[in-house]
Motif scaffolding. Structure first.
Motif, mmCIF file in Angstrom:
data_model
loop_
_atom_site.group_PDB
_atom_site.id
_atom_site.type_symbol
_atom_site.label_atom_id
_atom_site.label_comp_id
_atom_site.label_asym_id
_atom_site.label_seq_id
_atom_site.Cartn_x
_atom_site.Cartn_y
_atom_site.Cartn_z
ATOM 1 N N HIS A 1 23.438 1.299 41.769
ATOM 2 C CA HIS A 1 24.972 1.095 41.469
ATOM 3 C C HIS A 1 25.629 1.477 42.714
ATOM 4 O O HIS A 1 27.053 1.091 42.820
ATOM 5 N N LEU A 2 25.067 2.299 43.734
ATOM 6 C CA LEU A 2 26.168 2.681 44.798
ATOM 7 C C LEU A 2 25.847 1.914 46.327
ATOM 8 O O LEU A 2 24.560 1.812 46.317
ATOM 9 N N ASP A 3 26.747 1.985 47.045
ATOM 10 C CA ASP A 3 26.641 1.380 48.312
ATOM 11 C C ASP A 3 25.954 2.389 49.396
ATOM 12 O O ASP A 3 26.444 3.525 49.222
ATOM 13 N N GLU A 4 24.932 1.903 50.059
ATOM 14 C CA GLU A 4 23.892 3.175 50.547
ATOM 15 C C GLU A 4 25.220 3.784 51.753
ATOM 16 O O GLU A 4 24.844 4.891 51.936
ATOM 17 N N GLN A 5 25.919 2.983 52.357
ATOM 18 C CA GLN A 5 26.600 3.658 53.479
ATOM 19 C C GLN A 5 27.817 4.538 52.930
ATOM 20 O O GLN A 5 28.068 5.675 53.322
ATOM 21 N N THR A 6 28.662 4.131 51.787
ATOM 22 C CA THR A 6 29.897 4.796 51.383
ATOM 23 C C THR A 6 29.587 5.523 50.305
ATOM 24 O O THR A 6 30.386 6.547 49.939
ATOM 25 N N MET A 7 28.585 5.581 49.548
ATOM 26 C CA MET A 7 28.061 5.936 48.340
ATOM 27 C C MET A 7 29.160 5.885 47.422
ATOM 28 O O MET A 7 29.421 6.563 46.185
ATOM 29 N N GLN A 8 29.986 4.792 47.572
ATOM 30 C CA GLN A 8 30.807 4.114 46.438
ATOM 31 C C GLN A 8 30.236 3.298 45.573
ATOM 32 O O GLN A 8 29.153 2.610 45.823
ATOM 33 N N TRP A 9 30.958 2.908 44.431
ATOM 34 C CA TRP A 9 30.283 1.833 43.468
ATOM 35 C C TRP A 9 30.192 0.511 44.276
ATOM 36 O O TRP A 9 31.425 0.142 44.830
ATOM 37 N N LYS A 10 29.046 -0.278 43.953
ATOM 38 C CA LYS A 10 29.140 -1.399 44.415
ATOM 39 C C LYS A 10 30.161 -2.401 43.640
ATOM 40 O O LYS A 10 30.136 -2.254 42.346
ATOM 41 N N THR A 11 30.621 -3.364 44.567
ATOM 42 C CA THR A 11 31.799 -4.150 43.661
ATOM 43 C C THR A 11 30.997 -5.150 43.118
ATOM 44 O O THR A 11 30.094 -5.752 43.411
#
Length: 529
Positions: A519-529
């Motif tokens: 579920h998370l973007d590796e760089q930002t640790m935000q949800w993948k869109t």
């Protein structure tokens, strides 16, 4: 002769003014009873600066379930029984949903924009309707995936840095709230936005609790003084400018993400639609979303922190809850679907809200828009009306041995927090922490899920016991030591959180790894869109 006439007239005017001044603070005969008053101040000089909940409870035992405090030019009616709250704030909500004129909290600190303190106006009602439509039971279910993910990170952090459990709890409730409101998450506790939010909220509570704030609120004539004589006013204005910048930044970045098509499903999407239709300002939208962020971050984390304290002080309750979880759930993480099969765990949630209510004196008082009568007393138009949550929760008739943490009180209570609040019989309502009437907390459904998931999974994964000092002696915190402010929680205390087994520790690691990967973007640790 004319001179004497003028003197006589002037003297009469002066006498009338003095009499009028001395009548300020006096309690009229037909008002609810209360502590003895003195001229001009009324009961203001008796208002406690610390642990106000204890004094308000003491007065309730002395003067009854409905008593009055004369605060300078204002009247405060204090409701300290379940039936009084049900009858006035719920059943007569048409006239009991206003707010006092909160000059410091609303005008200075909030630029008149804070939904929580806004009067009962068509504008407030429109905003309230919008908030309700975006947080109701159906929409709140769509946020469960956010709650599950943040919960997995919290458990993982408990495992890695158990001594910082308060930080992990705070990050959990803040990240949940930012994702639901704005569509982005708080991956670390040291996040500057989160720090600013919690610091700002503490400062807001501090400013509004000072004696100076009370004086400016209760004696409007003082508002004409210059800023140099009112340092509280200067501080309040500064806080507002910093807070508004933070809230605007969040709101405008959400609007940009909506335009770019990169936003996650969240509250701001719906609010942007409402803004197009209703035409309210960005400042107002920023404060609506910002206030939701405050409310969601602070109360959930305070309740979970109180829950950990309860488990530490009442190991028997912890043992019963864990046996129930082991029997029903076994070697996997509990989910929302397990709720009905875990009545004791649900009871722990309700008992925590009762035993350590975060909104200990009902957060912000209601106000009544026209003269009313109750139990033979007059409740005057414009009076503040306080929901004395602590006194109701500590009523020994309602809850025997109220300072004991006993989840079994709620063992056969299958209603949700919202359904219980809607019960027409006030004596059957579970807890009063979420307010009442048209001002009831619109985030109840979300809070109930966040708390159930937090409580059931912490119990599944960890044993909670007292920490030990350098001499190996167990540290037993005092459950009566609470922080001060609008929203309170136990004072800082240490605790030992130990994984219940190697297997469960491994499951936590694996679940968090998978959640990040999926579920998370590796760089930002935000949800993948």
């Amino acid at each position: 002769m004319a001179q004497f006439h003028h003197l006589g007239l002037g003297g009469l005017v002066l006498i009338a003014a003095i009499i009028r001044l001395l009548l300020i603070g006096r309690r009229p005969k037909n008002y609810p009873p209360g502590p003895p008053t003195i001229p001009v101040l009324g009961n203001l000089h008796q208002m406690p600066t610390r642990d106000a909940h204890l004094q308000f409870e003491k007065w309730a035992r002395e003067y009854g379930p409905v008593y009055s405090l004369m605060l300078g030019t204002k009247v405060m009616i204090v409701l300290s029984s379940d039936t009084a709250v049900k009858e006035l704030l719920d059943k007569r909500s048409g006239i009991y949903s206003d707010r006092l004129d909160m000059y410091v909290g609303q005008t200075l600190c909030s630029g008149g924009l804070r939904l929580l303190m806004m009067g009962y106006t068509p504008r407030w009602r429109a905003f309230r309707k919008m908030v309700h439509s975006l947080l109701n039971i159906t929409t709140s279910k769509s946020y469960v995936q956010y709650q599950v993910l943040e919960n997995k990170q919290m458990l993982y952090q408990f495992l890695e840095q158990p001594q910082d459990f308060l930080k992990h709890i705070r990050r959990y409730s803040n990240a949940l709230t930012t994702t639901m409101v704005f569509g982005w998450r708080t991956p670390v506790y040291e996040d500057e936005n989160m720090m600013q939010l919690f610091d700002g909220f503490a400062e807001f509570a501090e400013i509004n609790q000072t004696g100076a704030a009370g004086l400016i609120d209760f004696y409007p004539i003082l508002r004409g003084l210059p800023d140099i004589l009112l340092p509280t006013r200067k501080k309040a204005k500064q806080l507002h400018s910093v807070e508004k910048q933070l809230y605007l930044k969040h709101w405008l970045s959400s609007k940009k993400a909506i335009r770019d098509g990169t936003i996650r499903p969240c509250f701001c999407q719906g609010m942007a639609e409402s803004q197009k239709a209703g035409g309210f300002s960005d400042d107002q939208a920023a404060y609506i979303s910002g206030t939701l962020l405050e409310a969601g971050s602070d109360t959930t984390s305070s309740t979970l922190y109180a829950f950990v304290l309860a488990m530490l002080l009442y190991p028997e309750a912890q043992k019963i809850a864990q046996e129930e979880i082991d029997r029903v759930v076994g070697e996997r993480l509990p989910t929302m679907e397990d709720q009905e099969e875990l009545p004791f765990v649900r009871a722990c949630m309700k008992e925590t809200l009762r035993w350590m209510p975060t909104t200990i004196l009902g957060a912000v008082p209601h106000a009544v828009t026209k003269d009313d009568e109750y139990l033979g007393y007059t409740i005057p138009k414009g009076a503040g009306v306080m929901n004395n949550v602590w006194a109701i929760h500590m009523d020994p008739v309602r809850h025997p041995q109220p300072r004991q943490y006993r989840p079994e009180r709620y063992l056969h209570d299958t209603l949700s927090l919202y359904d219980s609040a809607a019960n027409s019989d006030g004596t059957k309502r579970d807890v009063f922490t979420f307010g009442a009437g048209r001002r009831i907390c619109p985030g109840m459904h979300v809070a109930e899920r966040s708390l159930f998931l937090g409580i059931s999974r912490i119990l599944w994964a960890f044993s909670i016991s007292p920490a030990v000092d350098e001499n190996g002696k167990r540290i037993i915190p005092d459950q009566e030591k609470l922080t001060q402010g609008f929203v309170c929680m136990p004072e800082d205390y240490p605790a030992a959180l130990t994984p219940r087994s190697g297997t469960r520790a491994n499951i936590i690691r694996k679940e968090w790894e998978e959640a990040q990967r999926d579920h998370l973007d590796e760089q930002t640790m935000q949800w993948k869109t």
